[in-house]
Design a protein around this motif. Structure first.
Motif, PDB file in Angstrom:
ATOM      1  N   VAL A 242       4.832 -12.894   1.605  1.00  0.00           N
ATOM      2  CA  VAL A 242       3.752 -12.987   0.621  1.00  0.00           C
ATOM      3  C   VAL A 242       2.689 -11.936   0.904  1.00  0.00           C
ATOM      4  CG1 VAL A 242       1.905 -14.446  -0.295  1.00  0.00           C
ATOM      5  CG2 VAL A 242       4.176 -15.422   0.120  1.00  0.00           C
ATOM      6  N   GLU A 243       2.303 -11.795   2.163  1.00  0.00           N
ATOM      7  CA  GLU A 243       1.296 -10.805   2.525  1.00  0.00           C
ATOM      8  C   GLU A 243       1.728  -9.402   2.129  1.00  0.00           C
ATOM      9  OE1 GLU A 243       0.825 -14.485   4.733  1.00  0.00           O
ATOM     10  OE2 GLU A 243       2.543 -13.162   4.544  1.00  0.00           O
ATOM     11  N   ASP A 244       3.004  -9.074   2.350  1.00  0.00           N
ATOM     12  CA  ASP A 244       3.516  -7.756   1.966  1.00  0.00           C
ATOM     13  C   ASP A 244       3.502  -7.572   0.451  1.00  0.00           C
ATOM     14  OD1 ASP A 244       3.917  -6.874   4.561  1.00  0.00           O
ATOM     15  OD2 ASP A 244       6.049  -7.399   4.595  1.00  0.00           O
ATOM     16  N   LEU A 245       3.907  -8.608  -0.276  1.00  0.00           N
ATOM     17  CA  LEU A 245       3.943  -8.507  -1.743  1.00  0.00           C
ATOM     18  C   LEU A 245       2.550  -8.331  -2.341  1.00  0.00           C
ATOM     19  CD1 LEU A 245       6.625 -11.194  -2.626  1.00  0.00           C
ATOM     20  CD2 LEU A 245       6.810  -8.709  -2.968  1.00  0.00           C
ATOM     21  N   LEU A 246       1.534  -8.868  -1.688  1.00  0.00           N
ATOM     22  CA  LEU A 246       0.170  -8.775  -2.210  1.00  0.00           C
ATOM     23  C   LEU A 246      -0.488  -7.422  -1.958  1.00  0.00           C
ATOM     24  CD1 LEU A 246      -1.167 -12.350  -1.352  1.00  0.00           C
ATOM     25  CD2 LEU A 246      -0.395 -11.481  -3.574  1.00  0.00           C
ATOM     26  N   LYS A 247       0.165  -6.551  -1.191  1.00  0.00           N
ATOM     27  CA  LYS A 247      -0.376  -5.215  -0.927  1.00  0.00           C
ATOM     28  C   LYS A 247      -0.294  -4.376  -2.203  1.00  0.00           C
ATOM     29  CE  LYS A 247       0.833  -5.177   3.963  1.00  0.00           C
ATOM     30  NZ  LYS A 247       1.705  -4.577   4.995  1.00  0.00           N
ATOM     31  N   PRO A 248      -1.321  -3.557  -2.451  1.00  0.00           N
ATOM     32  CA  PRO A 248      -1.340  -2.727  -3.665  1.00  0.00           C
ATOM     33  C   PRO A 248      -0.086  -1.860  -3.841  1.00  0.00           C
ATOM     34  CG  PRO A 248      -3.471  -2.635  -2.577  1.00  0.00           C
ATOM     35  CD  PRO A 248      -2.540  -3.385  -1.662  1.00  0.00           C
ATOM     36  N   GLU A 249       0.471  -1.356  -2.764  1.00  0.00           N
ATOM     37  CA  GLU A 249       1.659  -0.496  -2.880  1.00  0.00           C
ATOM     38  C   GLU A 249       2.910  -1.268  -3.305  1.00  0.00           C
ATOM     39  OE1 GLU A 249       1.136  -1.239   1.653  1.00  0.00           O
ATOM     40  OE2 GLU A 249      -0.167  -0.928  -0.071  1.00  0.00           O
TER      41      GLU A 249
END
Length: 163
Positions: free
Chosen positions: A82-89
């Motif tokens: 989830v944390e990775d998916l929420l990154k702008p990139e």
């Protein structure tokens, strides 16, 4: 594919098409995003919808059918997902996942009961819906059906759907 399966698929497709052609609701009640925000069990989903820039879309006239994963469903993903998916990139990937949970038109549980169908999602993918013993969407189970919103309906599911 036999005629019975084709007839069932055509019936559900027609129901979804007709529901999608109805006039937008004039109800000034809460929209899909507002219902999700007030429920208390969709904090991750609401944060993801915001990060993907989809709030305005899901507050639009619709109608939409949203298969909404709970916070527990997101928590069951591998650590850090989830944390990775929420990154702008990763916004494009997040958008693809979220729009895979949205079907244009309004499909209530009664429209799906007793049927096995595939429906197109807002991202162009297909969901397999099995309404023969409860309702399953791909490998997720609908745990609460027909949560009404002014611009559609939410079905609460126990897993995050991946395109």
């Amino acid at each position: 594919m036999n005629i019975f399966t084709l007839t069932k698929a055509a019936t559900v497709a027609l129901a979804l098409a007709v529901s999608g052609c109805t006039a937008p609701s004039t109800n000034s009640g809460p929209d899909i995003v507002e219902v999700a925000q007030s429920a208390g069990s969709f904090e991750t989903l609401v944060a993801a919808v915001s990060a993907a820039g989809l709030v305005e879309t899901l507050q639009g006239p619709g109608p939409y059918t949203v298969f909404a994963p709970t916070d527990e469903a997101f928590a069951a993903l591998p650590p850090g997902t989830v944390e990775d998916l929420l990154k702008p990139e990763n916004r494009d990937t997040l958008t693809a996942i979220l729009t895979y949970h949205v079907v244009p038109g309004r499909a209530e549980a009664a429209d799906l009961a007793g049927r096995r169908v595939s429906v197109l999602t807002a991202n162009g993918g297909k969901l397999r819906i099995n309404g023969t013993h409860g309702v399953r969407v791909n490998d997720a189970r609908v745990v609460t059906a027909d949560v009404a919103a002014s611009n559609g309906v939410i079905h609460v599911i126990d897993k995050v759907l991946l395109p």
